[in-house]
Design a protein around this motif. Structure first.
Motif, PDB file in Angstrom:
ATOM      1  N   ARG A 143       0.863  -1.295   0.154  1.00 40.95           N
ATOM      2  CA  ARG A 143       0.012   0.203   0.006  1.00 40.95           C
ATOM      3  C   ARG A 143       0.980   1.359  -0.126  1.00 40.95           C
ATOM      4  NH1 ARG A 143      -4.300  -2.364   4.548  1.00 40.95           N
ATOM      5  NH2 ARG A 143      -5.490  -3.602   3.058  1.00 40.95           N
ATOM      6  N   THR A 144       1.935   1.147   0.656  1.00 43.00           N
ATOM      7  CA  THR A 144       2.938   2.428   0.584  1.00 43.00           C
ATOM      8  C   THR A 144       3.448   2.750  -0.640  1.00 43.00           C
ATOM      9  OG1 THR A 144       4.954   1.078   0.745  1.00 43.00           O
ATOM     10  CG2 THR A 144       3.904   1.780   2.964  1.00 43.00           C
ATOM     11  N   LYS A 145       3.248   1.848  -1.871  1.00 46.54           N
ATOM     12  CA  LYS A 145       3.856   2.325  -3.103  1.00 46.54           C
ATOM     13  C   LYS A 145       2.816   2.781  -4.376  1.00 46.54           C
ATOM     14  CE  LYS A 145       7.876  -0.511  -2.689  1.00 46.54           C
ATOM     15  NZ  LYS A 145       9.054   0.274  -2.329  1.00 46.54           N
ATOM     16  N   VAL A 146       1.556   2.678  -3.553  1.00 42.10           N
ATOM     17  CA  VAL A 146       0.224   3.067  -4.556  1.00 42.10           C
ATOM     18  C   VAL A 146       0.342   4.623  -4.661  1.00 42.10           C
ATOM     19  CG1 VAL A 146      -2.073   3.331  -4.761  1.00 42.10           C
ATOM     20  CG2 VAL A 146      -1.129   1.132  -3.922  1.00 42.10           C
ATOM     21  N   LYS A 147       0.306   5.411  -5.871  1.00 42.05           N
ATOM     22  CA  LYS A 147       0.462   6.774  -5.925  1.00 42.05           C
ATOM     23  C   LYS A 147      -0.829   7.376  -5.398  1.00 42.05           C
ATOM     24  CE  LYS A 147       3.543   6.542  -9.885  1.00 42.05           C
ATOM     25  NZ  LYS A 147       3.747   6.687 -11.367  1.00 42.05           N
ATOM     26  N   LYS A 148      -0.658   8.461  -4.753  1.00 38.93           N
ATOM     27  CA  LYS A 148      -1.638   9.174  -4.223  1.00 38.93           C
ATOM     28  C   LYS A 148      -2.861   9.617  -5.414  1.00 38.93           C
ATOM     29  CE  LYS A 148       0.295  10.938  -0.169  1.00 38.93           C
ATOM     30  NZ  LYS A 148       0.388  12.261   0.969  1.00 38.93           N
ATOM     31  N   GLY A 149      -4.033   9.349  -5.342  1.00 38.20           N
ATOM     32  CA  GLY A 149      -4.845   9.696  -6.443  1.00 38.20           C
ATOM     33  C   GLY A 149      -5.315   8.368  -7.340  1.00 38.20           C
ATOM     34  N   SER A 150      -4.583   7.332  -7.031  1.00 47.04           N
ATOM     35  CA  SER A 150      -4.957   6.356  -7.850  1.00 47.04           C
ATOM     36  C   SER A 150      -5.974   5.606  -7.555  1.00 47.04           C
ATOM     37  CB  SER A 150      -3.570   5.374  -7.867  1.00 47.04           C
ATOM     38  OG  SER A 150      -3.752   4.090  -8.430  1.00 47.04           O
ATOM     39  N   ASP A 151      -6.651   4.964  -8.830  1.00 49.24           N
ATOM     40  CA  ASP A 151      -7.721   4.187  -8.464  1.00 49.24           C
ATOM     41  C   ASP A 151      -7.597   2.818  -8.006  1.00 49.24           C
ATOM     42  OD1 ASP A 151      -9.354   6.267  -9.697  1.00 49.24           O
ATOM     43  OD2 ASP A 151      -9.433   5.193 -11.790  1.00 49.24           O
ATOM     44  N   TYR A 152      -6.573   2.443  -7.839  1.00 48.80           N
ATOM     45  CA  TYR A 152      -6.106   0.987  -7.453  1.00 48.80           C
ATOM     46  C   TYR A 152      -5.952   1.049  -5.944  1.00 48.80           C
ATOM     47  CZ  TYR A 152      -3.536  -3.298  -6.264  1.00 48.80           C
ATOM     48  OH  TYR A 152      -3.448  -4.652  -5.800  1.00 48.80           O
ATOM     49  N   LYS A 153      -6.681   0.465  -5.195  1.00 49.40           N
ATOM     50  CA  LYS A 153      -6.589   0.492  -3.727  1.00 49.40           C
ATOM     51  C   LYS A 153      -6.539  -1.034  -3.359  1.00 49.40           C
ATOM     52  CE  LYS A 153      -7.294   4.945  -3.143  1.00 49.40           C
ATOM     53  NZ  LYS A 153      -6.332   5.486  -3.808  1.00 49.40           N
ATOM     54  N   PRO A 154      -5.228  -1.579  -2.900  1.00 49.47           N
ATOM     55  CA  PRO A 154      -5.181  -3.166  -2.415  1.00 49.47           C
ATOM     56  C   PRO A 154      -6.264  -3.224  -1.134  1.00 49.47           C
ATOM     57  CG  PRO A 154      -2.872  -2.002  -2.607  1.00 49.47           C
ATOM     58  CD  PRO A 154      -3.809  -0.671  -2.749  1.00 49.47           C
ATOM     59  N   ILE A 155      -6.896  -4.089  -1.547  1.00 53.54           N
ATOM     60  CA  ILE A 155      -7.686  -4.633  -0.253  1.00 53.54           C
ATOM     61  C   ILE A 155      -7.164  -5.523   0.885  1.00 53.54           C
ATOM     62  CG2 ILE A 155      -9.858  -4.257  -1.536  1.00 53.54           C
ATOM     63  CD1 ILE A 155      -9.966  -7.175  -1.686  1.00 53.54           C
ATOM     64  N   ILE A 156      -6.033  -6.013   0.422  1.00 58.34           N
ATOM     65  CA  ILE A 156      -5.340  -7.121   1.189  1.00 58.34           C
ATOM     66  C   ILE A 156      -3.845  -6.170   1.331  1.00 58.34           C
ATOM     67  CG2 ILE A 156      -4.109  -9.342   1.074  1.00 58.34           C
ATOM     68  CD1 ILE A 156      -6.459 -10.315  -0.817  1.00 58.34           C
ATOM     69  N   GLY A 157      -3.522  -6.322   2.569  1.00 55.90           N
ATOM     70  CA  GLY A 157      -2.372  -5.598   3.057  1.00 55.90           C
ATOM     71  C   GLY A 157      -0.936  -6.589   2.511  1.00 55.90           C
ATOM     72  N   LEU A 158       0.137  -6.070   2.481  1.00 54.89           N
ATOM     73  CA  LEU A 158       1.141  -7.064   1.998  1.00 54.89           C
ATOM     74  C   LEU A 158       1.662  -8.073   3.001  1.00 54.89           C
ATOM     75  CD1 LEU A 158       3.610  -7.057  -0.020  1.00 54.89           C
ATOM     76  CD2 LEU A 158       4.932  -5.567   1.399  1.00 54.89           C
ATOM     77  N   SER A 159       1.369  -7.830   4.474  1.00 48.22           N
ATOM     78  CA  SER A 159       1.909  -8.942   5.181  1.00 48.22           C
ATOM     79  C   SER A 159       0.564 -10.045   5.046  1.00 48.22           C
ATOM     80  CB  SER A 159       1.831  -8.557   6.714  1.00 48.22           C
ATOM     81  OG  SER A 159       2.934  -7.702   6.999  1.00 48.22           O
ATOM     82  N   PHE A 160      -0.331  -9.611   4.948  1.00 53.29           N
ATOM     83  CA  PHE A 160      -1.350 -10.727   4.785  1.00 53.29           C
ATOM     84  C   PHE A 160      -1.333 -11.340   3.422  1.00 53.29           C
ATOM     85  CE2 PHE A 160      -5.930 -11.911   3.933  1.00 53.29           C
ATOM     86  CZ  PHE A 160      -6.280 -12.994   4.874  1.00 53.29           C
ATOM     87  N   ALA A 161      -0.997 -10.638   2.320  1.00 52.91           N
ATOM     88  CA  ALA A 161      -0.815 -11.465   0.901  1.00 52.91           C
ATOM     89  C   ALA A 161       0.424 -12.263   1.121  1.00 52.91           C
ATOM     90  CB  ALA A 161      -0.253 -10.177  -0.201  1.00 52.91           C
ATOM     91  N   PHE A 162       1.639 -11.885   1.833  1.00 52.93           N
ATOM     92  CA  PHE A 162       2.698 -12.914   1.971  1.00 52.93           C
ATOM     93  C   PHE A 162       2.132 -14.136   2.584  1.00 52.93           C
ATOM     94  CE2 PHE A 162       5.776  -9.359   1.433  1.00 52.93           C
ATOM     95  CZ  PHE A 162       6.607 -10.132   0.152  1.00 52.93           C
ATOM     96  N   SER A 163       1.393 -13.923   3.808  1.00 55.03           N
ATOM     97  CA  SER A 163       0.828 -14.874   4.421  1.00 55.03           C
ATOM     98  C   SER A 163      -0.093 -15.821   3.705  1.00 55.03           C
ATOM     99  CB  SER A 163       0.146 -14.776   5.745  1.00 55.03           C
ATOM    100  OG  SER A 163      -1.001 -14.051   5.549  1.00 55.03           O
ATOM    101  N   ILE A 164      -0.619 -15.466   2.804  1.00 54.08           N
ATOM    102  CA  ILE A 164      -1.729 -16.120   1.859  1.00 54.08           C
ATOM    103  C   ILE A 164      -0.909 -17.344   1.013  1.00 54.08           C
ATOM    104  CG2 ILE A 164      -3.451 -16.296   0.206  1.00 54.08           C
ATOM    105  CD1 ILE A 164      -4.811 -13.791   1.850  1.00 54.08           C
TER     106      ILE A 164
END
Length: 172
Positions: A143-164
């Motif tokens: 989520r820290t790499k998403v540009k401000k104003g971008s339409d893309y908003k990850p619903i899953i955080g990085l740590s949770f994505a790694f665990s999955i």
């Protein structure tokens, strides 16, 4: 920014290392079956006989691990600087496939050297595939790499994505 699309991407990311996970762990549980297979091939062929000791057999795991001591640094650099995630995943999955093929061919030919070479080559590709998986996770879910104003908003955080991604294979 569709949540279903993000879940589909995560499912695809989880599929990247499945073949390498199967190949990485395969020698340990199939020791007795592989020894029987080699013995039955030897009775039908005129090639040299392989009588594997347990120590020789467990060297398959050691030989797999040796290239990973240093090659993960090199593979990470190659992925970041030259190949990228997509090409890196294809290249390192291909290396895994070649290693598995050599291992199988060595068992068929009763050649312990070819089997060891196959495991070594497989080891080079296997952990590098995991690096590609991690690179995909960071690209899609940090989520820290998403540009401000971008339409893309990850619903899953990085740590949770790694665990999955790490546990997905074991749950399948």
């Amino acid at each position: 920014s569709n949540p279903l699309y993000q879940i589909a991407v995560l499912a695809c990311i989880c599929m990247i290392p499945i073949g390498s996970y199967y190949g990485m762990d395969s020698p340990a549980p199939i020791e007795s079956y592989l020894k029987k297979s080699i013995d039955s091939l030897d009775s039908n062929e005129t090639t040299g006989h392989i009588d594997l000791t347990h120590k020789e057999y467990m060297q398959f795991m050691e030989i797999y691990s040796v290239p990973n001591i240093f090659f993960c640094f090199i593979a990470g650099y190659i992925i970041d600087s030259f190949l990228g995630r997509r090409k890196g995943a294809v290249v390192f999955c291909t290396i895994c496939t070649i290693g598995c093929f050599l291992f199988s061919a060595g068992a068929f030919m009763n050649s312990l050297i070819v089997m060891y070479a196959g495991r070594f080559i497989f080891g080079i590709g296997s952990e590098s595939v995991a690096l590609c998986e991690y690179a995909y996770n960071i690209h899609w879910f940090d989520r820290t790499k998403v540009k401000k104003g971008s339409d893309y908003k990850p619903i899953i955080g990085l740590s949770f994505a790694f665990s999955i991604a790490i546990t997905w294979f074991w749950g399948v």
